[in-house]
Scaffold this motif. Sequence first.
Motif, mmCIF file in Angstrom:
data_model
loop_
_atom_site.group_PDB
_atom_site.id
_atom_site.type_symbol
_atom_site.label_atom_id
_atom_site.label_comp_id
_atom_site.label_asym_id
_atom_site.label_seq_id
_atom_site.Cartn_x
_atom_site.Cartn_y
_atom_site.Cartn_z
ATOM 1 N N LYS A 161 -11.886 92.924 15.269
ATOM 2 C CA LYS A 161 -12.693 92.289 14.227
ATOM 3 C C LYS A 161 -13.014 93.301 13.127
ATOM 4 O O LYS A 161 -13.149 94.494 13.405
ATOM 5 C CB LYS A 161 -14.005 91.811 14.846
ATOM 6 C CG LYS A 161 -14.726 90.799 13.992
ATOM 7 C CD LYS A 161 -16.139 90.452 14.393
ATOM 8 C CE LYS A 161 -16.522 90.371 15.817
ATOM 9 N NZ LYS A 161 -17.927 89.983 16.015
ATOM 10 N N LYS B 158 -11.614 85.824 3.858
ATOM 11 C CA LYS B 158 -12.132 84.989 4.956
ATOM 12 C C LYS B 158 -11.152 83.859 5.255
ATOM 13 O O LYS B 158 -10.861 83.564 6.418
ATOM 14 C CB LYS B 158 -13.519 84.452 4.572
ATOM 15 C CG LYS B 158 -14.187 83.619 5.628
ATOM 16 C CD LYS B 158 -14.542 84.423 6.862
ATOM 17 C CE LYS B 158 -15.099 83.553 7.976
ATOM 18 N NZ LYS B 158 -15.161 84.258 9.252
ATOM 19 N N ASP C 296 -11.853 83.928 11.981
ATOM 20 C CA ASP C 296 -12.902 84.480 12.847
ATOM 21 C C ASP C 296 -12.832 85.999 13.020
ATOM 22 O O ASP C 296 -13.813 86.611 13.461
ATOM 23 C CB ASP C 296 -12.808 83.856 14.255
ATOM 24 C CG ASP C 296 -13.239 82.416 14.214
ATOM 25 O OD1 ASP C 296 -13.845 82.014 13.198
ATOM 26 O OD2 ASP C 296 -12.946 81.699 15.189
ATOM 27 N N ARG C 297 -11.687 86.600 12.740
ATOM 28 C CA ARG C 297 -11.577 88.059 12.932
ATOM 29 C C ARG C 297 -12.239 88.825 11.781
ATOM 30 O O ARG C 297 -12.318 90.050 11.815
ATOM 31 C CB ARG C 297 -10.116 88.474 13.090
ATOM 32 C CG ARG C 297 -9.518 87.949 14.404
ATOM 33 C CD ARG C 297 -8.048 88.210 14.462
ATOM 34 N NE ARG C 297 -7.758 89.628 14.454
ATOM 35 C CZ ARG C 297 -6.745 90.173 13.781
ATOM 36 N NH1 ARG C 297 -5.949 89.437 13.036
ATOM 37 N NH2 ARG C 297 -6.524 91.469 13.853
ATOM 38 N N GLU D 274 -15.755 89.016 9.675
ATOM 39 C CA GLU D 274 -17.159 88.587 9.517
ATOM 40 C C GLU D 274 -17.669 89.116 8.191
ATOM 41 O O GLU D 274 -17.491 90.298 7.887
ATOM 42 C CB GLU D 274 -18.016 89.179 10.637
ATOM 43 C CG GLU D 274 -17.735 88.547 11.972
ATOM 44 C CD GLU D 274 -18.934 87.813 12.526
ATOM 45 O OE1 GLU D 274 -19.931 87.618 11.797
ATOM 46 O OE2 GLU D 274 -18.843 87.453 13.707
#
Length: 248
Positions: free
Chosen positions: A36, A51, A56-57, A59
Amino acid sequence: MSKKISIKDSIALVSGANRGIGKAITEELLNKGIKKVYAGARKLESLTELKEKYGDRLELVQLDVTNQASVDNAAKLASDATMLINNAGVLAHGGYKSENMLDSINQNMEVNVLGVARLTQAVLPNIENKPNATIATVSSVVGLGSMPMMNGYCTSKAAVHSMIQGLRGELQDSNVLVSGIYPGPIKTDMAKGFEGIELDKPENLAKNVVIALEQGEEDVFPDVMSAQIKQAYGTTPKEVEKMFSAWK
Ligand SMILES: NC(=O)c1ccc[n+]([C@@H]2O[C@H](COP(=O)([O-])OP(=O)(O)OC[C@H]3O[C@@H](n4cnc5c(N)ncnc54)[C@H](OP(=O)(O)O)[C@@H]3O)[C@@H](O)[C@H]2O)c1
């Protein structure tokens, strides 16, 4: 002690991830399989494209390195990070013959020096003792030899170089890899107006930075020009001063 890093087992917080070098390093880490990335930016909307690409990886983290509350929030949100990439920076031009010399030093110091110190101090307790712990900070080749027309900026990057060494000294018996990144001129918004200088691509720099971190390198010279400066600085540092002082 060898401090090689496994990117696949790492989680990074990158400051200034929305454009330029920070964006390129963020993408390279993700492409090399990092778990991440916490992408830090002053304006979250500037991260929309990243994004959408990484889901999801990635933030999103609001992060202004000149604001202590913003830095503390970012460190808290990214408390599982194992790697900090101190990338955010500004270039305020000005030398002794310009009226704004003191303003220029102030602006460069506030973001480039105090910003790095603030973020590093906030994140360090989270990172220490974790496997693959890494703090990589972007200085510049002009932190090793000053260019007259950007004296205030060079002063700040020399201070960053010194802070990297100081942090490495403090953490020498720990597992934390403390790396300094010393780019030459790179094709980003910051380099707009660099006349007659060949600019390397941020993507090339990012590839070399990530390889260097995997190898546990402390001093990273990640592009064509910086590789030459590494050679010169290692043998005759005075030559680097002369070379840069000729660029007015
Ligand atoms: N390009 C070069 O030739 C070169 C060479 C050597 C070293 N460097 C260093 O590489 C790093 C990245 O530079 P770059 O070339 O990618 O420049 P850039 O394209 O101008 O990007 C600068 C980044 O820093 C962010 N930033 C500025 N002030 C900030 C603050 N107070 N808090 C948080 N983020 C802030 C910017 O965010 P916003 O979008 O919100 O402004 C942007 O994401 C800098 O440290 C720079 O000094 C660059």
